[in-house]
Write an enzyme that holds these catalytic residues in place. Structure first.
Site, PDB file in Angstrom:
ATOM      1  CD  GLU A 169      -3.108  -1.256   1.965  1.00  0.00           C
ATOM      2  OE1 GLU A 169      -3.227  -0.319   2.765  1.00  0.00           O
ATOM      3  OE2 GLU A 169      -3.881  -2.220   1.925  1.00  0.00           O
ATOM      4  CG  HIS A 410     -15.696  -6.815   6.137  1.00  0.00           C
ATOM      5  ND1 HIS A 410     -15.436  -5.936   7.151  1.00  0.00           N
ATOM      6  CD2 HIS A 410     -14.545  -6.893   5.413  1.00  0.00           C
ATOM      7  CE1 HIS A 410     -14.182  -5.487   7.047  1.00  0.00           C
ATOM      8  NE2 HIS A 410     -13.627  -6.054   6.000  1.00  0.00           N
ATOM      9  CG  HIS A 411     -14.997 -13.340   7.327  1.00  0.00           C
ATOM     10  ND1 HIS A 411     -14.937 -14.629   6.846  1.00  0.00           N
ATOM     11  CD2 HIS A 411     -16.219 -13.218   7.899  1.00  0.00           C
ATOM     12  CE1 HIS A 411     -16.084 -15.252   7.112  1.00  0.00           C
ATOM     13  NE2 HIS A 411     -16.879 -14.416   7.737  1.00  0.00           N
ATOM     14  CD  GLU A 412      -9.530  -6.299   8.926  1.00  0.00           C
ATOM     15  OE1 GLU A 412      -9.699  -5.615   7.922  1.00  0.00           O
ATOM     16  OE2 GLU A 412      -8.475  -6.958   9.116  1.00  0.00           O
ATOM     17  CG  HIS A 480      -9.474  -5.566   0.750  1.00  0.00           C
ATOM     18  ND1 HIS A 480      -9.658  -4.211   0.700  1.00  0.00           N
ATOM     19  CD2 HIS A 480     -10.201  -6.092  -0.264  1.00  0.00           C
ATOM     20  CE1 HIS A 480     -10.478  -3.921  -0.305  1.00  0.00           C
ATOM     21  NE2 HIS A 480     -10.833  -5.047  -0.895  1.00  0.00           N
ATOM     22  CD  GLU A 481      -6.090  -4.799   4.134  1.00  0.00           C
ATOM     23  OE1 GLU A 481      -6.569  -3.788   3.609  1.00  0.00           O
ATOM     24  OE2 GLU A 481      -6.779  -5.669   4.669  1.00  0.00           O
ATOM     25  CD  GLU A 499      -6.867  -2.792  -0.216  1.00  0.00           C
ATOM     26  OE1 GLU A 499      -7.357  -1.681  -0.074  1.00  0.00           O
ATOM     27  OE2 GLU A 499      -6.436  -3.470   0.740  1.00  0.00           O
ATOM     28  CD  GLU A 505      -8.454   1.121   1.803  1.00  0.00           C
ATOM     29  OE1 GLU A 505      -9.522   0.498   1.803  1.00  0.00           O
ATOM     30  OE2 GLU A 505      -7.430   0.717   2.370  1.00  0.00           O
TER      31      GLU A 505
HETATM   32  C1  NOJ Z   1      -8.765  -2.113   4.871  1.00  0.00           C
HETATM   33  C2  NOJ Z   1      -9.567  -2.481   3.662  1.00  0.00           C
HETATM   34  O1  NOJ Z   1      -8.846  -2.241   2.483  1.00  0.00           O
HETATM   35  C3  NOJ Z   1     -10.843  -1.686   3.698  1.00  0.00           C
HETATM   36  O2  NOJ Z   1     -11.580  -1.900   2.514  1.00  0.00           O
HETATM   37  C4  NOJ Z   1     -11.629  -2.052   4.913  1.00  0.00           C
HETATM   38  O3  NOJ Z   1     -12.777  -1.246   4.980  1.00  0.00           O
HETATM   39  C5  NOJ Z   1     -10.793  -1.840   6.174  1.00  0.00           C
HETATM   40  N1  NOJ Z   1      -9.526  -2.451   6.043  1.00  0.00           N
HETATM   41  C6  NOJ Z   1     -11.476  -2.396   7.405  1.00  0.00           C
HETATM   42  O4  NOJ Z   1     -11.474  -3.785   7.344  1.00  0.00           O
HETATM   43 CA    CA Z   2      -6.318  -1.830   2.356  1.00  0.00          CA
END
Ligand code: NOJ
Ligand code: CA
Length: 701
Positions: A169, A410-412, A480-481, A499, A505
């Site tokens: 990033e 969404h799984h953060e 993502h990440e 991503e 963002e």
């Molecule tokens: C980073 C992600 O790229 C973003 O899309 C997300 O909203 C946030 N993390 C929270 O999980």
């Molecule tokens: Ca990100």
């Protein structure tokens, strides 16, 4: 004849050896050689010009004799490959894989070990990989480093990101090879991510341009059970040397024979456009073994998402800190009044999606734990199955189904990957029970198990475990990440996007992405596969939301946001702005509604990394074509020859920058014009500074 050739070879080996091979059209010439120490080298030329000077290949092992020298060539096998295949989704509906394959069988006499090097010479570049066949003297081994080199012929221009084991990033730097200073560019928190002991290395895909206008892209294909590759910069000699992402001990990969490394890829052309059209990376990945792919569908979606990033709403339900997920009585907590993922808000988004023909909605901040994640980096954070008290998942699921809208989970994970893996079965059961069709996974923060990295072998295997689990449940993954893509979506077509780069963002809450960003992103990160960039921001300046955000803005015009849907390929595209902002500009919003996410054909018309990209694509499900054009901070004009159109007449609907548009001074000013055109027509388009144009070519007859 062949037999004679092989015997002759073996006799030659002890001294030194060299042989040439070509691509099918003979524009590429690969030379392989060994020297008197039995070291192995390759070099590559294109249309008679040297591109890669003699470069060494080899593998350094932990605690054992290296696979670096003492080789003899046992035999060489050559064959031509020609096949056609169709991706489940993609930029084109048919892909041709045409190349010459060369397999070099090496034997290390001193250890009686075998290692083979596979080359595929295409008409637009080269792939090579190491194979360790099953053998008695090499069963299990640990890789200390891979020593694949790419020796450049001069001080080329490079478009680079600093090497970082945990993130891509960053914004790009354009510099001469000798000026690459990746140490300066890094912005990670060294205490938590511990990346990189002071070495100058960059990420792949790395884009390079020589002074005589040869374009070179270096990356990898089919990254499985192995760490991601970075490139160490030897400034004096203009050599790039492989540097693999380490594990917690500093080791690189734990392997068992038989094993193939990922392919190292060189996409090369004297036309920048051809770099973007290359299919080398996909062709070097294995065909999918998924028997049923009918459940995998490209999707256009909206979400409870941008409102969180611009600070209008929140992920968290309560304004508290220092809580423990297992000790909080969530029901008795006081809501902060700004929580985004409420049942009512979700229904509002579902209604909007249904009204405007979107496929799906994403809802972030629906589950408990957001009070206690960022910067805390503990193991036990999210459980992935407990909604906040104001989010009625059953009702949202029912309502979405009634309206024909799919849900994106969404799984953060907050990179507590041990926690995620422990809870994965339950989490996926929940996904299925409530009828979600895709999951956006997220890996913000340092990885647990501690000491592992986002790009290391352990995590590379984790991403694949998630894809396999997702396949069992028939859901798609947007990671993502995660590690950047290497064409694995051919094998795992449910990996619909990632991503793994600096997305839109960043414009909501930081200095953002400069106007040239996407023109390099497409030449780098996108070479490996689709990106969930989240385009479509109409409200360009963030001061609209609050005083604190006044210094933030998207660094494009509104028209360029539209163009990104065409130039920036993904089968998963978000209309990222707020529904209320789309309602302010219904005529421009029409383009987002019309643009497809799956394509029959793609032509890159004009492209130059760091400057501009103009791409035309044909819809997979209609006769319509679409064109996207983007520029950096400079205004530009293009005269587009429409000779790629099919026979017949089209209505061109042109969404362009107004004459006075400018990404900083007047970013939201656009014009919509229509024209009748056919394949003999030309379209003149003008792009403002930081601007773009999006064109729909609607077939009339
Ligand atoms: C980073 C992600 O790229 C973003 O899309 C997300 O909203 C946030 N993390 C929270 O999980
Ligand atoms: Ca990100």
């Amino acid at each position: 004849m062949k037999k004679f050739f092989i015997i002759f070879l073996i006799m030659m080996i002890e001294i030194s050896f060299s042989q040439e091979f070509t691509s099918p059209s003979k524009n590429f010439k690969l030379t392989i050689s060994t020297n008197q120490n039995g070291e192995f080298f390759y070099k590559l030329s294109f249309k008679g010009k040297e591109i890669i000077k003699e470069s060494k290949l080899g593998i350094q092992l932990v605690r054992e004799t290296n696979l670096m020298d003492g080789f003899e060539i046992k035999k060489i096998e050559e064959k031509e490959i020609f096949e056609k295949w169709s991706p489940v989704w993609g930029e084109v509906d048919t892909i041709i894989n045409h190349c010459n394959s060369v397999v070099v069988y090496l034997h290390q006499k001193s250890t009686n070990r075998y290692m083979n090097i596979h080359f595929r010479i295409f008409d637009d570049g080269l792939g090579f990989r190491y194979e360790f066949p099953k053998q008695d003297n090499l069963k299990y081994f640990i890789v200390a480093e891979e020593h694949s080199e790419f020796a450049m012929t001069g001080n080329h221009t490079c478009f680079w990101l600093p090497g970082d084991y945990d993130s891509q990033e960053y914004t790009y730097t354009t510099s001469r090879f000798s000026e690459i200073d990746a140490l300066k560019g890094r912005n990670f928190d060294e205490i938590i991510t511990r990346s990189i002991p002071g070495e100058n290395f960059v990420q792949t895909p790395l884009m390079i341009k020589t002074d005589d206008k040869i374009y070179i892209n270096i990356h990898e294909a089919a990254l499985i059970d192995y760490p991601a590759m970075y490139l160490k910069v030897d400034k004096q000699n203009y050599i790039l040397k492989t540097h693999l992402c380490p594990d917690a001990y500093g080791n690189k990969a734990y392997l068992q024979t038989p094993f193939n490394t990922p392919w190292r890829t060189l996409i090369i052309s004297d036309k920048a456009e051809k770099i973007l059209e290359s299919k080398i990376i996909l062709n070097l990945n294995e065909p999918t073994k998924f028997e049923d792919v009918s459940w995998i569908k490209p999707m256009k979606y909206i979400g409870i998402w941008w409102s969180l990033h611009v600070g209008k709403e929140s992920w968290n339900y309560a304004d508290i800190d220092n809580v423990r997920i297992d000790q909080v009585d969530w029901k008795s907590l006081k809501a902060n009044g700004r929580h985004g993922a409420t049942t009512d808000n979700a229904k509002r988004y579902i209604d909007f999606a249904a009204k405007h023909g979107f496929d799906a909605i994403l809802i972030e901040g629906w589950n408990i734990g957001w009070e206690d994640w960022f910067g805390h980096w503990k193991e036990n954070v999210f459980d992935f199955v407990t909604p906040y008290p104001d989010f009625d998942v059953e009702e949202v699921s029912r309502y979405a189904k009634e309206k024909g809208i799919k849900l994106i989970m969404h799984h953060e994970t907050s990179s507590s990957v041990t926690n995620y893996e422990r809870r994965m079965n339950e989490a996926f059961d929940f996904v299925k029970k409530y009828n979600y069709s895709a999951i956006k996974t997220g890996y913000v923060g340092p990885i647990i198990p501690r000491g592992e990295h986002h790009d290391g072998q352990w995590m590379v295997n984790h991403y694949i475990r998630v894809l396999e689990k997702a396949k069992e449940y028939k859901v798609c993954i947007n990671s993502h990440e995660s590690v950047r893509l290497t064409g694995l979506h051919r094998t795992y077509p449910n990996w619909i996007a990632a991503e793994a780069a600096r997305g839109n963002e960043f414009n909501a809450w930081s200095e953002g992405n400069p106007p040239e960003h996407e023109t390099i992103l497409i030449f780098t990160r996108l070479i490996g596969g689709p990106m969930d960039y989240t385009p479509g921001i109409f409200q360009i300046k963030m001061g609209y939301y609050s005083k604190e955000r006044e210094k933030f803005q998207v660094h494009t015009t509104l028209a360029k946001q539209l163009a990104l849907y065409v130039v920036l390929y993904s089968p998963l595209q978000m209309a990222a702005d707020l529904p209320e902002n789309y309602e302010r500009f219904p005529d421009a919003f029409q383009f987002i509604k019309d643009v497809p996410v799956d394509w029959k054909d793609t032509k890159v018309l004009f492209a130059e990394p760091g400057d501009y990209i103009v791409t035309a694509r044909k819809d997979k499900n209609s006769d319509n074509w679409f064109i996207g054009a983007i520029t950096d901070e400079n205004k530009r004009e293009f005269n587009i020859k429409l000779d790629f159109l099919d026979k017949g007449n089209y209505e061109a609907i042109i969404y362009r920058d107004s004459d006075d548009a400018h990404y900083e001074k007047n970013p939201m000013s656009y014009k919509i014009e229509t024209k009748k055109v056919d394949r003999k027509s030309f379209l003149k388009i003008k792009l403002a500074e930081g601007g773009g144009a999006a064109i729909m070519l609607k077939k009339i007859n």
